[in-house]
Design an enzyme around this catalytic site. Structure first.
Site, PDB file in Angstrom:
ATOM      1  CB  SER A 149      -0.891  -0.008   1.243  1.00 48.80           C
ATOM      2  OG  SER A 149      -1.680   1.159   1.260  1.00 48.80           O
ATOM      3  CG  LEU A 194      -2.082   8.098   5.857  1.00 51.29           C
ATOM      4  CD1 LEU A 194      -2.640   7.929   7.258  1.00 51.29           C
ATOM      5  CD2 LEU A 194      -1.936   6.737   5.194  1.00 51.29           C
ATOM      6  CB  CYS A 236      -3.845   6.298  11.880  1.00 50.87           C
ATOM      7  SG  CYS A 236      -3.731   5.846  10.199  1.00 50.87           S
ATOM      8  CB  VAL A 288       7.171  -3.739   9.773  1.00 49.61           C
ATOM      9  CG1 VAL A 288       7.589  -4.826  10.735  1.00 49.61           C
ATOM     10  CG2 VAL A 288       8.292  -3.442   8.772  1.00 49.61           C
ATOM     11  CE  LYS A 317      -1.436   7.069   0.331  1.00 51.89           C
ATOM     12  NZ  LYS A 317      -0.297   6.872   1.240  1.00 51.89           N
ATOM     13  N   GLY A 318      -3.888   3.696   1.018  1.00 54.44           N
ATOM     14  CA  GLY A 318      -4.794   3.772   2.165  1.00 54.44           C
ATOM     15  C   GLY A 318      -6.008   4.652   1.887  1.00 54.44           C
ATOM     16  N   GLY A 371      11.599  -3.715   3.263  1.00 55.03           N
ATOM     17  CA  GLY A 371      12.902  -3.719   2.608  1.00 55.03           C
ATOM     18  C   GLY A 371      13.124  -4.821   1.601  1.00 55.03           C
ATOM     19  CG  ASN A 413       6.227   7.725   3.362  1.00 57.77           C
ATOM     20  OD1 ASN A 413       5.103   8.210   3.501  1.00 57.77           O
ATOM     21  ND2 ASN A 413       6.541   6.509   3.808  1.00 57.77           N
TER      22      ASN A 413
HETATM   23  C1  LIG Z   1       5.453   6.513   0.015  1.00 57.04           C
HETATM   24  C2  LIG Z   1       4.848   5.467   0.902  1.00 57.04           C
HETATM   25  C3  LIG Z   1       3.481   5.511   1.190  1.00 57.04           C
HETATM   26  C4  LIG Z   1       2.904   4.548   2.028  1.00 57.04           C
HETATM   27  N1  LIG Z   1       1.549   4.585   2.254  1.00 57.04           N
HETATM   28  C5  LIG Z   1       0.979   3.604   3.019  1.00 57.04           C
HETATM   29  C6  LIG Z   1      -0.439   3.568   3.213  1.00 57.04           C
HETATM   30  O1  LIG Z   1      -1.204   4.384   2.671  1.00 57.04           O
HETATM   31  N2  LIG Z   1      -0.949   2.588   4.028  1.00 57.04           N
HETATM   32  C7  LIG Z   1      -0.143   1.651   4.623  1.00 57.04           C
HETATM   33  O2  LIG Z   1      -0.646   0.779   5.349  1.00 57.04           O
HETATM   34  N3  LIG Z   1       1.195   1.635   4.415  1.00 57.04           N
HETATM   35  C8  LIG Z   1       1.760   2.593   3.636  1.00 57.04           C
HETATM   36  N4  LIG Z   1       3.128   2.568   3.422  1.00 57.04           N
HETATM   37  C9  LIG Z   1       3.962   1.505   4.039  1.00 57.04           C
HETATM   38  C10 LIG Z   1       4.278   0.377   3.047  1.00 57.04           C
HETATM   39  O3  LIG Z   1       3.096  -0.240   2.570  1.00 57.04           O
HETATM   40  C11 LIG Z   1       5.199  -0.681   3.720  1.00 57.04           C
HETATM   41  O4  LIG Z   1       4.548  -1.190   4.851  1.00 57.04           O
HETATM   42  C12 LIG Z   1       6.545  -0.117   4.152  1.00 57.04           C
HETATM   43  O5  LIG Z   1       7.006   0.852   3.245  1.00 57.04           O
HETATM   44  C13 LIG Z   1       7.615  -1.204   4.332  1.00 57.04           C
HETATM   45  O6  LIG Z   1       7.847  -1.923   3.150  1.00 57.04           O
HETATM   46  P1  LIG Z   1       9.028  -1.521   2.090  1.00 57.04           P
HETATM   47  O7  LIG Z   1      10.295  -1.370   2.899  1.00 57.04           O
HETATM   48  O8  LIG Z   1       9.053  -2.633   1.098  1.00 57.04           O
HETATM   49  O9  LIG Z   1       8.615  -0.225   1.498  1.00 57.04           O
HETATM   50  C14 LIG Z   1       3.714   3.529   2.593  1.00 57.04           C
HETATM   51  C15 LIG Z   1       5.090   3.482   2.292  1.00 57.04           C
HETATM   52  C16 LIG Z   1       5.659   4.432   1.459  1.00 57.04           C
HETATM   53  C17 LIG Z   1       7.133   4.334   1.148  1.00 57.04           C
END
Ligand SMILES: Cc1cc2nc3c(=O)[nH]c(=O)nc-3n(C[C@H](O)[C@H](O)[C@H](O)COP(=O)(O)O)c2cc1C
Length: 314
Positions: A30, A82, A140, A201, A54-55, A254, A78
Site C-alpha cells: 500500500s 495519507l 495512525c 511491518v 493506497k490507504g 525492505g 516518507n
Molecule cells: C510513500 C509510501 C506511502 C505509504 N503509504 C501507506 C499507506 O497508505 N498505508 C499503509 O498501510 N502503508 C503505507 N506505506 C507503508 C508500506 O506499505 C510498507 O509497509 C513499508 O514501506 C515497508 O515496506 P518496504 O520497505 O518494502 O517499502 C507507505 C510506504 C511508502 C514508502
C-alpha cells in the site's frame, strides 16, 4: 515464444491466506502502487499475486505539503500524510477498471483517526465489488485518545480491530505498526480481536535533518522509514509475530530481491509485500516474481508454500 507458466514446469508458487488464493506470494504494498491502475502501463499486473491500494479514508485527503520524501542510506523517508481520493471515489472511479483485471487479488487498505472513521470507511467499501480483503492500517494517531497510534496502544488496537471485524464483510488483515516494544503482544491482540491475518511491518518512525540549513528534510519533521535499511528488523518482527499467532502472516520491509522473499517465508511469512523497491524501479515487483521462479527452479523447490516457517535452528 511465451514462456510456459510455472505450474506447467512442476513449480507451484501458489499461496493461500484468509481463504484467498494467490498464484504467487508477491503483493505490491500500500502507498507504493497507487490504485494499481496507474501501474498498468509499466507492470504486467497479471504476473503479481496481488496488490494493496493506497490507504483509503471516508473522505478524500490532500496529504502533507512537500517535501514529503527523502532518500536515506539504503532507505527512504516518507510523510505523505495519507493523501487519497476517499472510499466512495475509489469505488466509483477505480474499482470498475480493477474488476476487469483477471487473476490478481486486489486488497483495500483502510485507515482512520477514530474508530468510527474505520467503521464508516469499511461500510462504504463493503458495497464495492471486486475487493478481496481489507488491510487495516493501524499506524495512525487516534485523535480520540491523545494522538497515540492505534497500533501502539494495546487497548486501542483491540477496539479498532473488533470494530472493523464487526462491520467487515470481507477477510480482515491487520497491518501492525513496528513502533512497539513487543510485536508478539500486538500480533496476539489482533488475532484475538478477530483478524484473519496480520501483515507487518509498516514504516519505522524516523527523521532527517539538513545540517547546513538546520532544517528538517521533511515538512512534517518526522516521517516513516522504509526500504532495505529496515529489512533485518522487519524480518525479526515477522519471526516474532509468526511464533505468537496461528493466523497467517504477510511479511514486508525492505524486500528487493527474490532471496529476501525466501528469508521472510522461512521466518514465518505466508506471503510478502514489496513497497519502496517500486520507487527505485517501477517494474521491481514483476521482476522479483521472475527471479523468485528462477530461484525455486534452481533450488529444486516444487511448492513454495512449504517454505513458510522453515528456518532451521540447529
Ligand atoms: C510513500 C509510501 C506511502 C505509504 N503509504 C501507506 C499507506 O497508505 N498505508 C499503509 O498501510 N502503508 C503505507 N506505506 C507503508 C508500506 O506499505 C510498507 O509497509 C513499508 O514501506 C515497508 O515496506 P518496504 O520497505 O518494502 O517499502 C507507505 C510506504 C511508502 C514508502
Amino acid at each position: 515464444m511465451t514462456p510456459s507458466p510455472p505450474q506447467a514446469r512442476g513449480l507451484d508458487l501458489g499461496v493461500t491466506f484468509a481463504g484467498i488464493q494467490l498464484k504467487n506470494p508477491v503483493i505490491a504494498a500500500s502507498g507504493t502502487f497507487g490504485y494499481g491502475v496507474e501501474f498498468e502501463d509499466v507492470v504486467h499486473l497479471h504476473k503479481l499475486g496481488g496488490f494493496v491500494v493506497k490507504g483509503l479514508s471516508k473522505e478524500p485527503m490532500a496529504g502533507n505539503p512537500p517535501p514529503r520524501l527523502y532518500e536515506t542510506a539504503a532507505g527512504m523517508l516518507n510523510a505523505i500524510g495519507l493523501q487519497n481520493i476517499g472510499a466512495r471515489a475509489f469505488i466509483e472511479e477505480k474499482l470498475p477498471r480493477l474488476r476487469q483485471l483477471k487473476d490478481i487479488v486486489v486488497i483495500a487498505n483502510v485507515f482512520g483517526y477514530t474508530r468510527e472513521d474505520y467503521e464508516s470507511t469499511i461500510q462504504i467499501l463493503n458495497d464495492g465489488e471486486g475487493i478481496a480483503a481489507y488491510e487495516l492500517n493501524v499506524s495512525c494517531p487516534n485523535t480520540g485518545s491523545g494522538g497515540i497510534q492505534f497500533g501502539c496502544d494495546p487497548r486501542a488496537l483491540d477496539e479498532v480491530v473488533a470494530t472493523a471485524r464487526h462491520i467487515s464483510q470481507r477477510p480482515l488483515i491487520v497491518k501492525l505498526s513496528p513502533n512497539v516494544t513487543s510485536i508478539a503482544q500486538m500480533a496476539r491482540i489482533a488475532e484475538e480481536a478477530g483478524a484473519d491475518a496480520i501483515s507487518l511491518v509498516n514504516t519505522f518512525l524516523a527523521m532527517a535533518i539538513d545540517a547546513e540549513a538546520r532544517k528538517p528534510r521533511i515538512s512534517n519533521v518526522t516521517a516513516g522509514l522504509s526500504g532495505p535499511a529496515i529489512k533485518p528488523i522487519a524480518l525479526r518482527m515477522v519471526y516474532d509475530a509468526s511464533k505468537a499467532v496461528k493466523i497467517p502472516v504477510i511479511g514486508m520491509g525492505g524486500i528487493s530481491t527474490a532471496v529476501d522473499i525466501i528469508e521472510f517465508m522461512l521466518a514465518g511469512a505466508t506471503a510478502v509485500q514489496i513497497g519502496t523497491a517500486s520507487y527505485w524501479d517501477p517494474c521491481a515487483t514483476e521482476k522479483i516474481v521472475d527471479e523468485l521462479e528462477a530461484w525455486c527452479v534452481d533450488h529444486k523447490i516444487d511448492r513454495i508454500s512449504g517454505l513458510t516457517g522453515g528456518m532451521l535452528l540447529d
